[in-house]
Every structure is written in structure tokens, then in C-alpha cells.
Write a protein that holds these residues in place. Sequence first.
Motif, PDB file in Angstrom:
ATOM      1  N   ASN A 132       0.798  -1.229   0.000  1.00 52.36           N
ATOM      2  CA  ASN A 132       0.000   0.000   0.000  1.00 52.36           C
ATOM      3  C   ASN A 132       0.831   1.280   0.000  1.00 52.36           C
ATOM      4  OD1 ASN A 132      -2.353   1.593   0.134  1.00 52.36           O
ATOM      5  ND2 ASN A 132      -2.230   1.694   2.338  1.00 52.36           N
ATOM      6  N   TYR A 133       2.137   1.202  -0.139  1.00 52.34           N
ATOM      7  CA  TYR A 133       2.968   2.409  -0.100  1.00 52.34           C
ATOM      8  C   TYR A 133       3.790   2.576  -1.361  1.00 52.34           C
ATOM      9  CZ  TYR A 133       1.792   2.785   4.798  1.00 52.34           C
ATOM     10  OH  TYR A 133       1.094   2.916   5.964  1.00 52.34           O
ATOM     11  N   THR A 137       0.805   6.518   0.860  1.00 49.62           N
ATOM     12  CA  THR A 137      -0.146   5.423   0.731  1.00 49.62           C
ATOM     13  C   THR A 137      -0.830   5.494  -0.629  1.00 49.62           C
ATOM     14  OG1 THR A 137      -1.955   6.669   1.721  1.00 49.62           O
ATOM     15  CG2 THR A 137      -0.617   5.328   3.210  1.00 49.62           C
ATOM     16  N   LEU A 138      -1.193   4.337  -1.125  1.00 50.12           N
ATOM     17  CA  LEU A 138      -1.894   4.261  -2.416  1.00 50.12           C
ATOM     18  C   LEU A 138      -3.402   4.146  -2.227  1.00 50.12           C
ATOM     19  CD1 LEU A 138       0.577   1.877  -4.228  1.00 50.12           C
ATOM     20  CD2 LEU A 138       0.280   4.324  -4.603  1.00 50.12           C
ATOM     21  N   THR A 139      -3.858   4.184  -0.990  1.00 48.04           N
ATOM     22  CA  THR A 139      -5.278   4.045  -0.688  1.00 48.04           C
ATOM     23  C   THR A 139      -6.131   5.046  -1.463  1.00 48.04           C
ATOM     24  OG1 THR A 139      -4.673   3.314   1.517  1.00 48.04           O
ATOM     25  CG2 THR A 139      -6.957   3.922   1.185  1.00 48.04           C
ATOM     26  N   ASP A 140      -5.649   6.263  -1.603  1.00 49.10           N
ATOM     27  CA  ASP A 140      -6.388   7.306  -2.322  1.00 49.10           C
ATOM     28  C   ASP A 140      -6.009   7.394  -3.787  1.00 49.10           C
ATOM     29  OD1 ASP A 140      -7.653   8.011   0.038  1.00 49.10           O
ATOM     30  OD2 ASP A 140      -6.131   9.494   0.553  1.00 49.10           O
ATOM     31  N   CYS A 143      -0.318   6.770  -8.072  1.00 50.81           N
ATOM     32  CA  CYS A 143      -0.047   7.428  -6.799  1.00 50.81           C
ATOM     33  C   CYS A 143      -0.556   8.868  -6.858  1.00 50.81           C
ATOM     34  CB  CYS A 143       1.453   7.402  -6.512  1.00 50.81           C
ATOM     35  SG  CYS A 143       1.925   8.283  -5.012  1.00 50.81           S
ATOM     36  N   LYS A 144      -1.330   9.235  -5.869  1.00 50.74           N
ATOM     37  CA  LYS A 144      -1.936  10.570  -5.821  1.00 50.74           C
ATOM     38  C   LYS A 144      -0.881  11.672  -5.669  1.00 50.74           C
ATOM     39  CE  LYS A 144      -5.490  13.071  -3.281  1.00 50.74           C
ATOM     40  NZ  LYS A 144      -6.452  12.988  -2.193  1.00 50.74           N
TER      41      LYS A 144
END
Length: 68
Positions: free
Chosen positions: A8-9, A16-19, A29-30
Motif C-alpha cells: 500500500n505504499y 499510501t496508495l489508498t487514495d 499514486c496521488k
Amino acid sequence: GEIYAIENYCPHAIQTLTDGEVFGSMIKCKKHGAVFSLVDGRCIGNERIGNLKKYSASVVDGAVIVKL
């Protein structure tokens, strides 16, 4: 369909790649725009950033199981 599990990173800035934006089988990646394959964690277009760890994932009785 398919189910994938990756780290997730983003290794570029420990973001984090969550968003992140998901499109097809890739995630962006945001923070810096690095693009990674959800299938194998490979960084696409800028190999200097590095790849993500890929984990084995499956669905069992409706639950997602990720083998770390």
C-alpha cells in the motif's frame, strides 16, 4: 473477476496508495503520479521508483484472504 493484493505504499515517498486513482489493472499514486500494476506490483514508466510487493489473494466464503 480477478483479485489482487499489493503493498500500500509508493516507494517514491512512502505515500499510501489508498487514495490512488485505479484505472484498469493499474493504480496511480496521488502524490507523484507513479503508476503501478495491480497484477504484479511493477512500476510502469519509471523503473527507478521501484516495484511494490505482491501478495497472494483469494476469496473464501465471501471474505478476502491475503497471504502475507
